[in-house]
Design a protein around this motif. Structure first.
Motif, PDB file in Angstrom:
ATOM      1  N   PRO A  74       0.828  -1.228   0.000  1.00  0.00           N
ATOM      2  CA  PRO A  74       0.000   0.000   0.000  1.00  0.00           C
ATOM      3  C   PRO A  74       0.848   1.258   0.000  1.00  0.00           C
ATOM      4  N   ASP A 128       0.099   4.568  -2.822  1.00  0.00           N
ATOM      5  CA  ASP A 128      -0.658   5.704  -3.354  1.00  0.00           C
ATOM      6  C   ASP A 128      -2.171   5.496  -3.317  1.00  0.00           C
ATOM      7  N   ASN A 129      -2.607   4.234  -3.431  1.00  0.00           N
ATOM      8  CA  ASN A 129      -4.043   3.961  -3.514  1.00  0.00           C
ATOM      9  C   ASN A 129      -4.411   2.748  -2.654  1.00  0.00           C
ATOM     10  N   HIS A 140      -6.298   0.182  -0.087  1.00  0.00           N
ATOM     11  CA  HIS A 140      -7.687  -0.176   0.229  1.00  0.00           C
ATOM     12  C   HIS A 140      -7.703  -1.310   1.252  1.00  0.00           C
ATOM     13  N   GLU A 177      -4.103  -3.716   4.425  1.00  0.00           N
ATOM     14  CA  GLU A 177      -4.381  -2.907   3.239  1.00  0.00           C
ATOM     15  C   GLU A 177      -3.563  -3.414   2.059  1.00  0.00           C
ATOM     16  N   GLU A 209      -2.511  -2.286  -2.271  1.00  0.00           N
ATOM     17  CA  GLU A 209      -2.518  -1.265  -3.310  1.00  0.00           C
ATOM     18  C   GLU A 209      -3.383  -1.709  -4.489  1.00  0.00           C
ATOM     19  N   PHE A 225      -4.915  -0.637  -8.448  1.00  0.00           N
ATOM     20  CA  PHE A 225      -4.572   0.142  -9.628  1.00  0.00           C
ATOM     21  C   PHE A 225      -5.853   0.562 -10.355  1.00  0.00           C
ATOM     22  N   ASP A 226      -5.708   1.296 -11.446  1.00  0.00           N
ATOM     23  CA  ASP A 226      -6.849   1.889 -12.145  1.00  0.00           C
ATOM     24  C   ASP A 226      -7.913   0.843 -12.477  1.00  0.00           C
ATOM     25  N   ILE A 251     -10.917  -1.247  -8.281  1.00  0.00           N
ATOM     26  CA  ILE A 251     -11.881  -1.171  -7.185  1.00  0.00           C
ATOM     27  C   ILE A 251     -13.274  -1.550  -7.655  1.00  0.00           C
ATOM     28  N   ASP A 300     -15.472   0.218   0.530  1.00  0.00           N
ATOM     29  CA  ASP A 300     -14.492  -0.039  -0.532  1.00  0.00           C
ATOM     30  C   ASP A 300     -13.474  -1.112  -0.120  1.00  0.00           C
TER      31      ASP A 300
END
Length: 502
Positions: free
Chosen positions: A252, A254-255, A257, A277, A279, A281-282, A285, A319
Motif C-alpha cells: 500500500p 498511493d491507492n 484499500h 491494506e 494497493e 490500480f486503475d 476497485i 471499498d
C-alpha cells in the motif's frame, strides 16, 4: 526477582509469608536437568535401542498427553542418564507463551521413558516439597515470574535451565504441605468436573447449531413447513469470482484499500479487528469491491473440516476487497444472501465441499471452477425467508446458552486461580507453630545434600586413586640396565688372555 517476593541473603526467607514458611529457589528444592537432544545422524545407528521419549506436545498444563509418544535411538548410557523417575516434575522450556513452564508430575506411566531437551525435569530432594504441590505452583502462581524472566520474541518465549533453577518457590512446612495438597486435590477435582460438564454442554450446543443449519439445507426445520429444496449448480444461481494476489507491487502506497484475508473469515462470522491494506490500480476497485450480501468462502485450510467455511459480508468496511485465497460468491435473484450463508455452512454442503476440494495429492483446496460446479440445495424464495427467520430464532437461543456457559467457564477459571493463590500464600489451611518449619526442613535438606556431595567427591577421589594404582600394576617394568662382561670385551681384545705355568 521479577514478579515474586524478594529473598534475603541468609536463607531465602521473604517477608509476607506465614510463620513457618520460607522462600527457596527451585535449585534448592530439586535437581533440575534438561533432556536428550535429538540427533538425526545418531538416529541412523541401529545399534542403539529405541526408547520412548516425551516431547513438548506430551507435556500439558496439569496433565500429560501420552496418546502419541515417540521413540528415539540413544546409547544405553543416555537411556540411563535421562530416564524419568516417579515423582519427577516436568516443565516445558517454552514455545508460544502458553507452553512456558507448563507441566505435570511423572508417575512412571511408561517404564524406561526419557525426555527431550525442551522439557526440564525437577527431581525433588528428599521431602523438600510434594511433587504435585510444586507442579500446581509452577502452572499457576509462578507464571508471571516465568514470563517476566523468559526470553521473548513476538509470540514465542523460552526460559533457560539456569534461569528456571533460580525461580523462587514459597515452601510451607512439611505437615502443612500435606494438608494443602489434600485440600487442593479435592477442590480442584470438583472444579475439573464442573469444567468438563460445561465443555460437554458447549459441544452439545455446537451440534445443535449444526443441526439447525442442516435443517435449513434439507427444508426440515421444526415449525416451518416447506417442500424439499431442489439442488442447483452454484454457477446457475450465483456469480463466483476470485480475489487479489498479494505481491510486492501491491504494497500500500498511493491507492491503499482495506483487504480481507483468510484470517478474517470464520464459519458464519467475520473477524474485523485486524484488517490489512493493499494497493489497487486503475479500475480495480470496481472489479473487486465487496457488496452487501457477498458470501466469502475460504479456498483452503490444513484441516478438511474447515475447507469452504464462509461468512456473509454486510458492507462493514467501505471499498473493501479480498485476497485470492477467498472466493466471492454473489447470490443471484433466486437466492437470499442469509439463506445462502446458512445452507453453505451446513454439514450437508460441508461434506460436498470436502469431496470437491479433495485431490489426488492429498491436499484440500477449492477454486472458482470447483465452486461453480458445486451443487447446493435451493428452496423457493418465500420458503427461504421463513427458514431464515426460524433459524435465526433458534441460533439466538443457542448463542445465549453458549454465552452463559462460557461465562460459567470463566468463573471456574477464576475460582481455580484464586484457590491456588490462597494455597501458596498460606490462606488455604491453618498453620501449626509446633510443626517443623520450612526453614528447618531446608536446613536439614542442605546438610543432607552437602553430605551426599562430600560422599560423591570422596568416591570420585577413591576411583581416581584406584585407577592410578591399577595403571601402575599393569605397566610393564623397564628393561634391566646392561653391564659389561668378559664376553663383551672379546670384540675389543681380539683374543682371550692365556696363562702358562712353569
Amino acid at each position: 526477582m521479577n514478579g515474586m517476593e524478594p529473598t534475603s541473603e541468609s536463607g531465602l526467607v521473604g517477608s509476607g509469608l506465614p510463620d513457618g514458611w520460607a522462600y527457596a529457589t527451585l535449585d534448592d528444592l530439586a535437581d533440575v536437568a534438561g533432556g536428550v537432544t535429538k540427533d538425526s545422524k545418531k538416529q541412523l545407528d541401529e545399534a542403539y535401542p529405541e526408547v520412548p521419549y516425551l516431547r513438548v506436545a506430551n507435556v500439558q498444563r496439569e496433565h500429560l498427553d501420552l496418546a502419541h509418544v515417540a521413540t528415539i535411538r540413544v546409547s544405553p548410557e543416555n537411556a540411563a542418564r535421562y530416564r524419568l523417575c516417579r515423582g519427577d516434575v516436568l516443565m516445558t522450556e517454552g514455545g508460544d507463551r502458553d507452553k512456558l513452564g507448563r507441566g505435570w508430575v511423572w508417575e512412571d506411566q511408561i517404564p524406561g521413558c526419557i525426555h527431550q531437551n525442551h522439557v526440564f525435569r525437577a527431581r525433588i530432594w528428599a521431602e523438600a516439597m510434594i511433587p504435585g504441590l510444586l507442579a500446581w505452583y509452577v502452572n499457576s502462581v509462578a507464571r508471571p515470574w516465568l514470563e517476566a524472566n523468559a526470553k521473548q520474541s513476538v509470540n514465542l518465549a523460552s526460559i533457560s535451565i539456569s534461569t528456571i533453577k533460580q525461580m523462587p518457590v514459597p515452601v510451607p512446612p512439611p505437615a502443612e504441605q500435606r494438608r494443602i495438597a489434600e485440600v487442593l486435590k479435592g477442590r480442584l477435582a470438583r472444579l475439573d468436573a464442573i469444567e468438563a460438564n460445561l465443555r460437554t454442554a458447549l459441544d452439545a450446543l455446537d451440534r445443535l447449531d449444526s443441526a439447525v443449519l442442516d435443517s435449513v439445507a434439507t427444508g426440515a426445520l421444526e415449525s416451518v413447513s416447506t417442500a424439499p429444496p431442489i439442488d442447483h449448480v452454484v454457477e446457475a444461481v450465483a456469480e463466483v469470482s476470485g480475489g487479489i494476489q498479494k505481491q510486492a507491487r501491491r504494497r500500500p502506497q498511493d491507492n491503499p484499500h482495506p483487504f480481507l484475508r483468510v484470517a478474517n473469515v470464520g464459519r458464519g462470522v467475520l473477524y474485523l479487528a485486524d484488517i490489512h491494506e493493499i494497493e489497487l490500480f486503475d479500475g480495480e476497485i470496481d472489479r473487486y469491491r465487496l457488496k452487501e450480501g457477498d458470501l466469502l468462502v475460504v479456498e483452503g485450510n490444513g484441516s478438511p473440516d474447515q475447507i469452504g467455511r464462509a461468512a456473509l459480508w454486510h458492507d462493514e468496511i467501505k471499498d473493501c476487497v479480498h485476497q485470492n485465497h477467498l472466493i466471492r460468491v454473489r447470490p443471484g435473484p433466486q437466492l437470499r444472501a442469509a439463506y445462502l450463508e446458512l445452507v453453505w455452512n451446513s454439514p450437508t454442503v460441508a461434506r460436498r465441499l470436502q469431496r470437491v476440494a479433495n485431490s489426488t495429492s492429498g491436499l484440500f483446496t477449492l477454486s472458482t471452477r470447483k465452486l461453480k460446479s458445486l451443487v447446493i440445495p435451493v428452496a423457493p424464495l418465500e420458503e427461504q425467508d421463513r427458514l431464515v427467520k426460524a433459524a435465526r430464532a433458534h441460533q439466538s437461543r443457542i448463542s445465549k446458552a453458549r454465552s452463559t456457559t462460557r461465562t460459567a467457564l470463566a468463573h471456574t477459571a477464576a475460582l481455580r486461580r484464586g484457590l491456588l493463590a490462597d494455597a501458596f500464600a498460606g490462606r488455604l489451611v491453618p498453620q501449626d507453630p509446633v510443626e517443623e518449619s520450612a526453614g528447618e526442613l531446608l536446613k536439614r535438606i542442605r546438610v543432607e545434600r552437602e553430605a551426599i556431595e562430600a560422599e560423591r567427591k570422596a568416591s570420585r577421589r577413591a576411583a581416581r586413586a584406584r585407577a592410578k594404582a591399577d595403571a601402575r600394576l599393569t605397566t610393564p617394568p623397564p628393561p634391566p640396565a646392561r653391564t659389561t662382561s668378559a664376553v663383551d670385551t672379546i670384540g675389543e681384545q681380539g683374543t682371550l688372555p692365556m696363562e702358562f705355568s712353569a
